[in-house]
Design an enzyme around this catalytic site. Structure first.
Site, short mmCIF file in Angstrom:
data_model
loop_
_atom_site.label_atom_id
_atom_site.label_comp_id
_atom_site.label_asym_id
_atom_site.label_seq_id
_atom_site.Cartn_x
_atom_site.Cartn_y
_atom_site.Cartn_z
N ALA A 94 -42.01 32.96 -3.08
CA ALA A 94 -40.69 33.40 -3.54
C ALA A 94 -39.96 32.27 -4.27
CB ALA A 94 -39.89 33.97 -2.37
N CYS A 95 -38.69 32.05 -3.95
CA CYS A 95 -37.89 31.06 -4.69
C CYS A 95 -38.41 29.64 -4.55
CB CYS A 95 -36.43 31.11 -4.24
SG CYS A 95 -35.62 32.61 -4.79
N SER A 96 -39.26 29.38 -3.56
CA SER A 96 -39.77 28.02 -3.37
C SER A 96 -41.12 27.82 -4.06
CB SER A 96 -39.91 27.71 -1.87
OG SER A 96 -38.66 27.82 -1.25
N SER A 98 -37.95 30.92 -8.46
CA SER A 98 -38.58 29.59 -8.34
C SER A 98 -38.27 28.67 -9.51
CB SER A 98 -40.10 29.76 -8.22
OG SER A 98 -40.64 30.20 -9.43
#
Ligand code: COA
Length: 372
Positions: free
Chosen positions: A155-157, A333
């Site tokens: 996901a965002c990481s 990300s």
């Protein structure tokens, strides 16, 4: 052991912009249509009327002023409310590979390298447009790169986890030159019909080129990386390959798009991120006062203000923690990499900065960089 150095970054920015005013106008038209179509059920108390969204709320709650998208017309059509993308044949590049390629070529140009110089491509993003073959392998082919390629999703990481994976492989010698690329078509999984989140995301692609230090006269030495995860349902999307096997699985269900408990995310992720960064810095023997800049995940201005203050022990000075979310919104990300790409040219040798991204999972990843 080798050392790993970031020698180039690239950002692909879509041509279409949606301002908050345009977004709210479309949402309110959609809500009015919905309420008119369901007037009887609303009057009978069977379903709730959809309230209007507001430009003032969006700016105050998030700091976002506009977002870039791959398709504007479909998103702003009140009878549709999601992007309209051309169906491509299997013989032409997929849309994720296409925007990834643009970002990769910019990162390679910055470092004076060619696609054939690369022997690892990691496509690290929140969503992949198909199950297989890996989007990364398609990008590898389009670049003319050698070696191997794979997709990963945190996901965002995803970008920071991808940078750690690539840097570790460069350190141990299994690869020589890696591209970590983050094509984020977030407009595809955002629920544009939900006023609680319709303003959150935007589309973009970023790429980071990482090389062995012996090949890299200039750049940012990756001094240290750290990744952490902790399971949470507070950011979730239930879309997946088992969808058609389940009752109502292919129906237009809310849980097949991005869902979040925004307040809980705020409350739980913020302390996790602040502790993560401070622990990482301590183990890397970097004092917060040594940090020249923080390139944070770009989800929410208040969140970044909070993290900056906790890490530095004071309000960040202008330029110490640059935000790009006002222009791009949350690009999953890619956000911290856009900030790094746009705000790192002024670093002098020896100066230290930190990239940090966080989000669904929960997940948090940080990268300590030193200009060489
Ligand atoms: N327009 C007007 N009002 C709105 C609105 C909109 N678009 N969306 C929500 N509201 C209302 C809510 O209904 C609520 O009303 P109530 O108080 O009467 O119940 C009020 O505004 C406050 O809503 P809330 O959701 O509590 O706002 P918030 O201050 O928490 O901000 C977020 C919402 C999503 C911006 C914020 O919670 C956030 O950024 N969370 C973390 C997000 C994140 O990083 N997620 C990771 C994604 S990868």
């Amino acid at each position: 052991m080798h050392q790993a150095v970031i020698t180039g970054t690239g950002v692909y920015t879509p041509e279409h912009v949606i301002t908050n005013a345009e977004l709210v106008e479309a949402f309110n038209a959609y809500a009015d249509l919905f309420n008119a179509e369901n007037a009887e059920a609303i009057a009978a108390g069977e379903i709730e009327a959809k309230p209007h969204s507001s430009v003032e709320f969006i700016l105050k709650a998030s700091g976002i002023e506009q977002r870039y998208v791959m398709d504007k017309e479909g998103v702003l059509d009140p009878t549709r409310m999601y992007p309209r993308l051309r169906q491509r044949s299997d013989d032409e590049p997929g849309i994720m590979a296409e925007i990834a390629l643009d970002a990769c070529n910019k990162a390679l140009a910055q470092a004076g390298r060619k696609g054939e110089d690369v022997d690892l491509v990691i496509c690290a993003a929140s969503n992949m447009e198909r199950a297989y073959p890996a989007v990364a392998i398609e990008i590898q082919k389009l670049l003319g790169a050698g070696g191997f390629a794979f997709d990963m999703n945190v996901a965002c990481s995803s970008a920071t986890f991808g940078i750690q994976a690539a840097a570790d492989m460069i350190r141990t010698g299994s690869v020589r030159r890696a591209l970590v690329v983050n094509p984020e078509i977030t407009s595809g999984h955002l629920e544009w019909r939900d006023r609680d989140c319709h303003f959150i995301f935007g589309d973009v692609a970023t790429a980071t080129l990482i090389e062995r230090r012996e090949d890299a006269p200039h750049g940012f030495l990756i001094r240290s990386t750290r990744c952490a995860t902790e399971f949470s349902n507070n950011i979730r999307n239930n879309n997946g390959f088992l969808r058609r096997t389940r009752p109502d699985g292919v129906a237009d269900r809310r849980d097949m798009q991005f869902m979040q408990e925004g307040r809980k995310v705020f409350k739980e992720v913020m302390p996790m991120v602040a502790q993560h960064i401070l622990g990482h810095l301590a183990d890397a023997e970097v004092k917060p006062t040594d940090l020249h800049r923080l390139w944070l995940h770009q989800a929410n201005k208040t969140m970044n203000d909070f993290v900056g203050k906790k890490v530095l022990g004071r309000d960040p000075e202008p330029g110490e923690q640059p935000n790009i979310l006002q222009d791009y919104a949350n690009t999953s990300s890619a956000g911290s990499i856009i900030a790094f790409s746009k705000y790192s040219d002024d670093f002098k040798p020896g100066e230290i900065g930190l990239i940090c991204s966080f989000g669904a999972g929960y997940s948090v990843g940080s990268v300590v960089l030193e200009k060489i």
